[in-house]
Design an enzyme around this catalytic site. Structure first.
Site, PDB file in Angstrom:
ATOM      1  N   CYS A  70      37.236  42.008  38.301  1.00 36.67           N
ATOM      2  CA  CYS A  70      36.066  42.897  38.227  1.00 36.67           C
ATOM      3  C   CYS A  70      36.500  44.330  38.520  1.00 36.67           C
ATOM      4  O   CYS A  70      36.992  44.637  39.610  1.00 36.67           O
ATOM      5  CB  CYS A  70      35.015  42.386  39.227  1.00 36.67           C
ATOM      6  SG  CYS A  70      33.980  43.607  40.005  1.00 36.67           S
ATOM      7  N   CYS A  73      34.835  46.213  41.441  1.00 37.95           N
ATOM      8  CA  CYS A  73      35.315  45.676  42.732  1.00 37.95           C
ATOM      9  C   CYS A  73      36.608  46.373  43.130  1.00 37.95           C
ATOM     10  O   CYS A  73      36.779  46.779  44.289  1.00 37.95           O
ATOM     11  CB  CYS A  73      35.601  44.179  42.637  1.00 37.95           C
ATOM     12  SG  CYS A  73      34.170  43.192  42.199  1.00 37.95           S
TER      13      CYS A  73
END
Ligand SMILES: [Zn+2]
Length: 145
Positions: A70, A73
């Site tokens: 991600c 993230c």
């Protein structure tokens, strides 16, 4: 007198005073004698240890639920690390890879990453999903701890 800083043990949850001049040595928990984490670091723990810390820590815990695939993230990780350093002694910070800790992610009903959850003695105090700016992130954490 050496400067000391608070840190919670992820084995038993006891909050210990960690002497800052012990850089090279392992400092053990006064209650259970297991090694203490170094204050101000972002911990990545096995699922069971993460659960124990969330349930028992004397200090509030910020949990960063993330996935290695991600992008947002990965963008947030340096912010999380700087926050952990700034708030050392006041807050424990752990990051949880939801692929490795699906049980923990499910118990907090994490549906998207990144999701940040702040807990105190196992009780949720706040949650936020998605990337945010460093100032907003710091203020959000401060408002919940
Ligand atoms: Zn302990």
């Amino acid at each position: 007198m050496a400067e000391k800083i608070k840190v919670s043990c992820f084995h038993c949850g006891a909050t210990n005073n960690f002497p800052l001049d012990s850089a090279e040595k392992t400092v053990v928990c006064g209650r259970c004698r297991n090694a203490l984490p170094i204050p101000g670091t972002v911990l990545e723990l096995p699922e069971q240890a993460a659960v124990a810390l969330i349930q028992r820590a004397g200090l509030p815990v910020l949990v960063d639920f993330y996935s290695p695939t991600c992008g947002p993230c990965m963008m947030m990780h340096p912010l999380v690390e700087r926050l952990a350093k700034r708030r050392a002694g006041e807050l424990m910070v752990i990051k949880v890879n939801i692929d490795n800790s699906p049980g923990l992610a499910a118990s907090f009903r994490v549906q998207a990453v990144p999701t940040f959850v702040i807990t105190s003695k196992g009780t949720e105090r706040g949650r936020s999903s998605g990337a945010m700016g460093e100032t907003d992130f710091s203020l959000w954490v401060a408002s919940r701890t």
